[in-house]
Motif scaffolding. Structure first.
Motif, PDB file in Angstrom:
ATOM      1  N   ASN A  80      42.060  40.142  53.350  1.00  0.00           N
ATOM      2  CA  ASN A  80      43.421  40.331  52.567  1.00  0.00           C
ATOM      3  C   ASN A  80      44.277  40.599  53.330  1.00  0.00           C
ATOM      4  O   ASN A  80      45.552  40.489  53.432  1.00  0.00           O
ATOM      5  N   ILE A  81      44.134  41.070  54.636  1.00  0.00           N
ATOM      6  CA  ILE A  81      45.074  41.456  55.695  1.00  0.00           C
ATOM      7  C   ILE A  81      46.056  40.026  55.913  1.00  0.00           C
ATOM      8  O   ILE A  81      47.052  39.906  56.271  1.00  0.00           O
ATOM      9  N   LEU A  82      45.060  38.882  56.404  1.00  0.00           N
ATOM     10  CA  LEU A  82      45.455  37.587  57.214  1.00  0.00           C
ATOM     11  C   LEU A  82      45.937  36.797  55.799  1.00  0.00           C
ATOM     12  O   LEU A  82      46.881  36.040  56.153  1.00  0.00           O
ATOM     13  N   ARG A  83      45.421  36.983  54.658  1.00  0.00           N
ATOM     14  CA  ARG A  83      46.023  36.080  53.571  1.00  0.00           C
ATOM     15  C   ARG A  83      45.984  34.778  53.755  1.00  0.00           C
ATOM     16  O   ARG A  83      46.996  34.011  53.657  1.00  0.00           O
ATOM     17  N   LEU A  84      44.998  34.221  54.275  1.00  0.00           N
ATOM     18  CA  LEU A  84      44.533  32.649  54.515  1.00  0.00           C
ATOM     19  C   LEU A  84      44.184  32.017  53.425  1.00  0.00           C
ATOM     20  O   LEU A  84      43.091  32.376  52.885  1.00  0.00           O
ATOM     21  N   ASP A  85      44.544  30.722  53.341  1.00  0.00           N
ATOM     22  CA  ASP A  85      43.922  29.755  52.258  1.00  0.00           C
ATOM     23  C   ASP A  85      42.893  28.999  52.946  1.00  0.00           C
ATOM     24  O   ASP A  85      43.293  28.343  53.983  1.00  0.00           O
ATOM     25  N   GLY A  86      41.674  28.952  52.774  1.00  0.00           N
ATOM     26  CA  GLY A  86      40.643  28.113  53.237  1.00  0.00           C
ATOM     27  C   GLY A  86      40.350  26.881  52.474  1.00  0.00           C
ATOM     28  O   GLY A  86      41.114  26.706  51.399  1.00  0.00           O
ATOM     29  N   ALA A  87      39.415  25.978  52.759  1.00  0.00           N
ATOM     30  CA  ALA A  87      39.233  24.871  52.084  1.00  0.00           C
ATOM     31  C   ALA A  87      37.813  25.157  51.214  1.00  0.00           C
ATOM     32  O   ALA A  87      37.541  24.312  50.798  1.00  0.00           O
ATOM     33  N   GLY A  88      37.475  26.096  50.986  1.00  0.00           N
ATOM     34  CA  GLY A  88      36.271  26.540  50.318  1.00  0.00           C
ATOM     35  C   GLY A  88      35.098  26.772  50.806  1.00  0.00           C
ATOM     36  O   GLY A  88      34.994  26.374  52.095  1.00  0.00           O
ATOM     37  N   TYR A  89      34.243  27.421  50.067  1.00  0.00           N
ATOM     38  CA  TYR A  89      32.617  27.633  50.806  1.00  0.00           C
ATOM     39  C   TYR A  89      32.073  26.187  51.002  1.00  0.00           C
ATOM     40  O   TYR A  89      32.139  25.377  50.298  1.00  0.00           O
ATOM     41  N   LYS A  90      31.517  26.403  52.078  1.00  0.00           N
ATOM     42  CA  LYS A  90      30.940  25.093  52.685  1.00  0.00           C
ATOM     43  C   LYS A  90      29.297  25.125  52.694  1.00  0.00           C
ATOM     44  O   LYS A  90      28.615  24.243  53.311  1.00  0.00           O
TER      45      LYS A  90
END
Length: 231
Positions: A80-90
């Motif tokens: 929550n500190i970095l607030r990154l959008d990832g590609a989803g769980y792999k």
């Protein structure tokens, strides 16, 4: 918005927030509170973090401040500190399913190197296992390094240095130097002890405040800009 006082008192033109943005008038402060943190030593810290979406409650109006924080919960707070959008769980871990509420955060944390390989032996993450102080230190200092923060001081050796796992030793002392995780009054660190959700919130708070401030107190006549609680 940061302004230098000398600029404010000179003839230099400063940016003015247009009236049509809605920010020319005082805005309401977002507040958050839980029915089990009233009077708790970490009440204000938890409320500030919750208002800024760094931490969440248990879904029933409580925060459970004295519960041990799990690996999944701590990773979510950290992400929550970095607030990154990832590609989803792999499907990286055997014990984490795509439908788990923490799956994406765990995957993102793993992808950017927040999770040490020794925390995932056997292809598992153990999301519901209480995180240890040395594991938390490892995660926190990685985020501090990503944000180009520098420790303010050299940490002194802990009395239980021999109990700190080798892979986490550098992280533990770095976390102490940053002021993110403090030792106990007897000079020990307690590397394998679990941490409470309140303690985790305090650690997250310190990390955020390495380069930001949740609140700045200003008194135009008698105060200062040192954030030392002048009204």
């Amino acid at each position: 918005v940061e302004y230098d006082w000398s600029d404010m008192t000179s003839d230099t033109k400063k940016d003015v927030i247009p009236a049509d943005t809605g920010f020319s008038t005082p805005q309401p402060v977002v507040e958050a509170s839980f029915n089990d943190t009233k009077g708790h030593w970490a009440e204000s810290t938890i409320n500030l973090l919750a208002a800024s979406s760094y931490v969440q409650g248990m879904g029933d109006g409580t925060y459970a401040p004295e519960n041990s924080v799990t690996r999944a919960e701590f990773i979510t707070m950290a992400m929550n500190i970095l607030r990154l959008d990832g590609a989803g769980y792999k499907g990286t871990f055997k014990d984490v399913q795509a439908t788990d509420w923490f799956a994406n955060d765990v995957q993102n944390a793993y992808d950017i190197g927040l999770i040490d390989p020794l925390m995932t032996v056997g292809g598992t993450f153990k999301p519901n296992q209480a995180i240890t102080r040395e594991e938390a230190a490892s995660i926190l200092v990685k985020i501090a390094a990503m944000r180009a923060e520098k420790p303010e001081e050299q940490a002194e050796a802990f009395a239980d240095d021999g109990s700190i796992t080798n892979w986490a030793k550098d992280a533990v002392y770095s976390a102490a130097a940053y002021g993110l995780i403090k030792g106990y009054p007897d000079g020990t660190f307690g590397p394998l002890k679990s941490i409470t959700r309140a303690e985790a919130a305090s650690m997250i708070f310190r990390l955020v405040e390495l380069n930001s401030r949740f609140a700045v107190y200003v008194d135009g006549e008698n105060g200062n800009d040192q954030n030392d609680s002048t009204i």
